[in-house]
Write a protein that holds these residues in place. Structure first.
Motif, PDB file in Angstrom:
ATOM      1  N   THR A  74       0.850  -1.190   0.000  1.00  0.00           N
ATOM      2  CA  THR A  74       0.000   0.000   0.000  1.00  0.00           C
ATOM      3  C   THR A  74       0.883   1.236   0.000  1.00  0.00           C
ATOM      4  O   THR A  74       1.786   1.348   0.842  1.00  0.00           O
ATOM      5  CB  THR A  74      -0.894   0.035   1.258  1.00  0.00           C
ATOM      6  N   GLU A  75       0.642   2.140  -0.944  1.00  0.00           N
ATOM      7  CA  GLU A  75       1.370   3.409  -0.917  1.00  0.00           C
ATOM      8  C   GLU A  75       0.766   4.299   0.163  1.00  0.00           C
ATOM      9  O   GLU A  75      -0.426   4.581   0.171  1.00  0.00           O
ATOM     10  CB  GLU A  75       1.291   4.122  -2.264  1.00  0.00           C
ATOM     11  N   ILE A  76       1.608   4.723   1.088  1.00  0.00           N
ATOM     12  CA  ILE A  76       1.139   5.570   2.187  1.00  0.00           C
ATOM     13  C   ILE A  76       1.216   7.033   1.751  1.00  0.00           C
ATOM     14  O   ILE A  76       2.296   7.549   1.451  1.00  0.00           O
ATOM     15  CB  ILE A  76       1.971   5.330   3.457  1.00  0.00           C
ATOM     16  N   LYS A  77       0.051   7.678   1.738  1.00  0.00           N
ATOM     17  CA  LYS A  77      -0.001   9.083   1.325  1.00  0.00           C
ATOM     18  C   LYS A  77      -0.139  10.026   2.513  1.00  0.00           C
ATOM     19  O   LYS A  77       0.141  11.221   2.393  1.00  0.00           O
ATOM     20  CB  LYS A  77      -1.172   9.279   0.355  1.00  0.00           C
ATOM     21  N   SER A 218      -8.054   3.039   3.400  1.00  0.00           N
ATOM     22  CA  SER A 218      -7.296   4.292   3.245  1.00  0.00           C
ATOM     23  C   SER A 218      -5.857   4.016   2.814  1.00  0.00           C
ATOM     24  O   SER A 218      -5.386   2.882   2.831  1.00  0.00           O
ATOM     25  CB  SER A 218      -7.282   5.050   4.579  1.00  0.00           C
ATOM     26  N   ASP A 219      -5.177   5.084   2.434  1.00  0.00           N
ATOM     27  CA  ASP A 219      -3.733   5.036   2.160  1.00  0.00           C
ATOM     28  C   ASP A 219      -3.022   5.741   3.318  1.00  0.00           C
ATOM     29  O   ASP A 219      -2.234   6.665   3.114  1.00  0.00           O
ATOM     30  CB  ASP A 219      -3.417   5.738   0.833  1.00  0.00           C
ATOM     31  N   TYR A 234      -1.886   0.067   9.790  1.00  0.00           N
ATOM     32  CA  TYR A 234      -1.993   0.415   8.380  1.00  0.00           C
ATOM     33  C   TYR A 234      -2.467  -0.804   7.588  1.00  0.00           C
ATOM     34  O   TYR A 234      -2.318  -1.959   8.019  1.00  0.00           O
ATOM     35  CB  TYR A 234      -0.652   0.906   7.827  1.00  0.00           C
ATOM     36  N   LYS A 239      -4.844  -4.323   0.802  1.00  0.00           N
ATOM     37  CA  LYS A 239      -5.905  -3.823   1.701  1.00  0.00           C
ATOM     38  C   LYS A 239      -6.894  -4.914   2.123  1.00  0.00           C
ATOM     39  O   LYS A 239      -8.051  -4.627   2.400  1.00  0.00           O
ATOM     40  CB  LYS A 239      -6.628  -2.623   1.071  1.00  0.00           C
TER      41      LYS A 239
END
Length: 435
Positions: A74-77, A218-219, A234, A239
């Motif tokens: 997952t790309e964390i934004k 969510s990211d 996270y 996901k």
């Protein structure tokens, strides 16, 4: 690689993050003969979530195994820092700049995906041979040809003699205490006074709770901070899993033998530990099935005088175990591997003097940086776990209004440093090679 080094033989002890990454890095840099020894029957691919920082991703991308790892990650934004009891947001950090500034975005994934990605890449390399069910009993001679005894689970012990040994055998390293004893140095694993629960909730478990589903979809990395305790969580595995990791005062390992790192946890104890956290956390923790609570001891090691002895070098947690509060444990082991691939492939010859000198370049590039990050992880924990009253108010102000300039410099130092290129430059200087 220099023709004279085309028969270089390297043995790696351990198939953790440092061992797998070292094997792959050496093979990709042209080292022709790499034997990897592991006590377990197979890798097992266990573990929980892990943060995949850009300094890790860039190295793995060059080694050709990043794509399948990133595919499941997952790309964390965004990072959201919240008060433990009210769930009020104390700080909000936008991570969208990370990919632009550092080449690869900040991501999170499953530890098993990271290990499997490296292992699958290793299996494609003819230079690498894995020896599972094989216990290494310590180093018998350190130079000019380091030698150690291997005991197969179903066979007779035999000796292995190579050009270089990389001991990536973790915080319970067999090789590290041997080096310290030879140096006459006392330095053992020390307790952090903390332990951790690691929890993975499935989408199915969370499906009836809209607030939980919002987090899973969510990211975002979310951190709830309380007195001497915090929780970080996270989404991972495309996901489908919400990964939750805690840190709290250790009460179950205090009287345990030093070799004990995990214990079967009590759900009642876990709930009691976090009873003053917000209702959302309570609902999450209640979802954990009875009998599936596992508690990890968080241990660290005081800085070692050296990582290198003879033609043997320590790698990863064997020389710089860290608390998880900076999300750099695996990244630092992979940085070790990236540097080792460079310095051993640039050797001008196979002499003991050249090998030792190359391993000293590895230590010069890696040791101070790794130790700084270990200290920073400990300092981060101290800030997170400040108590009530004035201390808590001061902490909350820090999260609400961080010093952007200092924060940017720290992030640049952690995420932006290219240890592989630095290793090439230091090697050239140390060996007097003209560019």
């Amino acid at each position: 690689m220099n023709q004279e080094v085309s028969s270089l033989h390297v043995a790696i002890i351990g198939t953790g993050m440092g061992g797998l990454a070292s094997a792959l890095s050496l093979a990709k840099h042209g080292v022709p003969h790499i034997d990897v020894y592991e006590t377990a029957s197979n890798l097992g691919f266990v573990g929980a979530g892990i943060q995949l920082a850009p300094n890790m991703g860039r190295i793995l991308n060059k080694l050709g195994c990043w794509e399948p790892i990133a595919k499941e990650a997952t790309e964390i934004k965004v990072a959201s820092i919240r008060q433990h009891d009210s769930n009020n947001e104390l700080g909000h950090v936008d991570f969208s700049y990370v990919g632009r500034d550092y080449g690869i975005p900040h991501m999170v994934g499953h530890r098993s995906s990271l290990a499997e990605g490296m292992y699958e890449a290793c299996k494609k390399e003819k230079a690498i041979t894995f020896h599972f069910r094989s216990t290494c009993n310590g180093i018998k001679s350190w130079t000019p040809k380091p030698t150690f005894t291997v005991t197969p689970r179903d066979g007779e012990p035999y000796d292995v003699s190579v050009d270089v040994v990389l001991a990536a055998d973790g915080i319970k390293s067999v090789v590290r205490p041997q080096i310290l004893k030879n140096l006459g140095v006392e330095a053992e694993v020390t307790d952090s006074g903390q332990s951790a629960y690691r929890i993975m909730l499935t989408r199915e478990q969370m499906s009836s709770d809209p607030e939980m589903l919002e987090l899973l979809n969510s990211d975002q990395v979310t951190r709830w901070i309380g007195e001497r305790r915090h929780i970080i969580a996270y989404p991972i595995s495309n996901k489908t899993i919400y990964n939750i990791s805690t840190a709290q005062p250790d009460i179950h390992f205090a009287d345990a033998p030093s070799a004990t790192y995990t214990t079967r946890g009590s759900k009642a104890d876990m709930l009691d530990n976090f009873k003053d956290f917000c209702p959302l956390i309570q609902r999450m923790l209640h979802l954990v099935p009875d009998g599936e609570v596992c508690e990890w001891k968080l241990r660290v090691h005081s800085p070692l005088p050296t990582w290198v002895y003879g033609n043997v070098a320590l790698v990863g947690d064997a020389c710089h175990p860290t608390l998880p509060h900076l999300a750099q444990g695996a990244a630092q082991a992979i940085e070790d591997a990236g540097v080792l691939g460079v310095v051993l492939s640039m050797l001008p010859d196979r002499s003991t003097e050249s090998i030792r000198k190359a391993l000293r370049v590895y230590e010069k590039v890696r040791k101070e940086r790794a130790e700084i990050l270990v200290d920073m992880a400990a300092a981060s924990c101290r800030t997170l776990h400040l108590g009530e009253g004035a201390a808590r108010e001061e902490r909350d102000k820090q999260f609400a209004a961080p010093d952007k300039a200092v924060d940017a410099e720290v992030q640049k130092m952690i995420m932006g440093t290219d240890v592989v290129e630095e290793a090439r430059e230091v090697f050239r200087v140390e060996f007097g090679i003209e560019i």
